[in-house]
Design an enzyme around this catalytic site. Sequence first.
Site, PDB file in Angstrom:
ATOM      1  NE  ARG A 184       2.521  -4.831  11.203  1.00 23.13           N
ATOM      2  CZ  ARG A 184       3.586  -4.512  10.456  1.00 23.13           C
ATOM      3  NH1 ARG A 184       4.765  -5.011  10.737  1.00 23.13           N
ATOM      4  NH2 ARG A 184       3.438  -3.695   9.448  1.00 23.13           N
ATOM      5  NE  ARG A 239       7.088  -2.747   5.374  1.00 22.09           N
ATOM      6  CZ  ARG A 239       5.773  -2.735   5.613  1.00 22.09           C
ATOM      7  NH1 ARG A 239       4.923  -2.605   4.605  1.00 22.09           N
ATOM      8  NH2 ARG A 239       5.318  -2.817   6.835  1.00 22.09           N
ATOM      9  NE  ARG A 248      -4.165  -1.635  10.458  1.00 22.33           N
ATOM     10  CZ  ARG A 248      -3.122  -0.989   9.944  1.00 22.33           C
ATOM     11  NH1 ARG A 248      -3.222   0.258   9.539  1.00 22.33           N
ATOM     12  NH2 ARG A 248      -1.974  -1.604   9.814  1.00 22.33           N
ATOM     13  CE  LYS A 280      -2.359  -0.866   3.765  1.00 26.65           C
ATOM     14  NZ  LYS A 280      -1.697  -2.119   4.190  1.00 26.65           N
ATOM     15  NE  ARG A 297       6.378  -0.045  10.018  1.00 25.42           N
ATOM     16  CZ  ARG A 297       5.160  -0.180   9.504  1.00 25.42           C
ATOM     17  NH1 ARG A 297       4.910   0.387   8.335  1.00 25.42           N
ATOM     18  NH2 ARG A 297       4.223  -0.832  10.118  1.00 25.42           N
TER      19      ARG A 297
HETATM   20  P1  AMP Z   1       0.867   0.456   9.437  1.00 22.62           P
HETATM   21  O1  AMP Z   1       1.984   1.437   9.249  1.00 22.62           O
HETATM   22  O2  AMP Z   1      -0.368   0.832   8.717  1.00 22.62           O
HETATM   23  O3  AMP Z   1       1.313  -0.956   9.162  1.00 22.62           O
HETATM   24  O4  AMP Z   1       0.479   0.505  10.999  1.00 22.62           O
HETATM   25  C1  AMP Z   1       1.420   0.172  12.002  1.00 22.62           C
HETATM   26  C2  AMP Z   1       0.702  -0.111  13.307  1.00 22.62           C
HETATM   27  O5  AMP Z   1       0.014   1.071  13.731  1.00 22.62           O
HETATM   28  C3  AMP Z   1      -0.382  -1.180  13.243  1.00 22.62           C
HETATM   29  O6  AMP Z   1       0.144  -2.497  13.404  1.00 22.62           O
HETATM   30  C4  AMP Z   1      -1.273  -0.774  14.411  1.00 22.62           C
HETATM   31  O7  AMP Z   1      -0.706  -1.123  15.666  1.00 22.62           O
HETATM   32  C5  AMP Z   1      -1.231   0.749  14.317  1.00 22.62           C
HETATM   33  N1  AMP Z   1      -2.321   1.288  13.441  1.00 22.62           N
HETATM   34  C6  AMP Z   1      -2.168   1.951  12.267  1.00 22.62           C
HETATM   35  N2  AMP Z   1      -3.352   2.298  11.765  1.00 22.62           N
HETATM   36  C7  AMP Z   1      -4.287   1.844  12.612  1.00 22.62           C
HETATM   37  C8  AMP Z   1      -5.709   1.864  12.643  1.00 22.62           C
HETATM   38  N3  AMP Z   1      -6.429   2.446  11.646  1.00 22.62           N
HETATM   39  N4  AMP Z   1      -6.345   1.290  13.692  1.00 22.62           N
HETATM   40  C9  AMP Z   1      -5.660   0.706  14.698  1.00 22.62           C
HETATM   41  N5  AMP Z   1      -4.317   0.630  14.738  1.00 22.62           N
HETATM   42  C10 AMP Z   1      -3.622   1.192  13.710  1.00 22.62           C
END
Ligand code: AMP
Length: 220
Positions: free
Chosen positions: A171, A127, A88, A13, A160
């Site tokens: 995740r 990554r 989400r 994404k 990360r």
């Molecule tokens: P991402 O960068 O989108 O992979 O998000 C990294 C982490 O941030 C996720 O594993 C969640 O812990 C948290 N996170 C990001 N977006 C959301 C969301 N919309 N709702 C809940 N947790 C989120």
Amino acid sequence: MIVIFLGPPGAGKGTQCKFIVDTYGLKHLSSGDILRRERSEGTDLGKEAQGYMDSGKLVPDDLIVAMMMKEIAACGDLSGFVFDGFPRTIGQAKELDKAMAQAGKKIDVVLNLQVDDSLLEERVCGRRSCLKCGAAYHVKYMAPKVAEQCDNGCGKLSQRADDTAETVKNRIAAYHAQTAPLVEYYNEQGNVKSVNGNVAIDLVTTSLKSVLDEVKARIK
Ligand code: AMP
């Protein structure tokens, strides 16, 4: 054009959002990026989110919804967005629907980037990114010229903290349990377009472009 980008962790994404932002002039609203910014600034929200993020769990809806509504409000004009990583959960999607209705706007398309679970771990764990210039890499699929070094001369690349084999399992499980049901939720609104994300980056970009060109022509 208002776009929601759904897909499991490692689907690509973030990579494809760069193309979407550059091509269609949309603002990129990534809840993960906003949370990482909050963490690096040491805010209360950042501190509260930390444990959830590091263990691969979702941050509670009330915190995320408040954060995203503030971010949306700060943007002023709601005309061109790509939401990445938000909503989400069904609860988050309902709150976003309410905010859109209040602003007299609608979601034009929900992109559902589909990738087999078997590919996700390798994609996530490989990554890398440059914290100085923002360039993104993958050790195998978008390798830097010199291992672990930014091509733009910025120095060592970063990984990360949650891009580990153990965390990615949580995740992916969170995605299936809490986020995948959104495909059905948005299907009922009739605006989901599924795209095969199992193939090479440029082929995914081509598919997304054909979907978004069609949406753009429709809403003109
Ligand atoms: P991402 O960068 O989108 O992979 O998000 C990294 C982490 O941030 C996720 O594993 C969640 O812990 C948290 N996170 C990001 N977006 C959301 C969301 N919309 N709702 C809940 N947790 C989120």
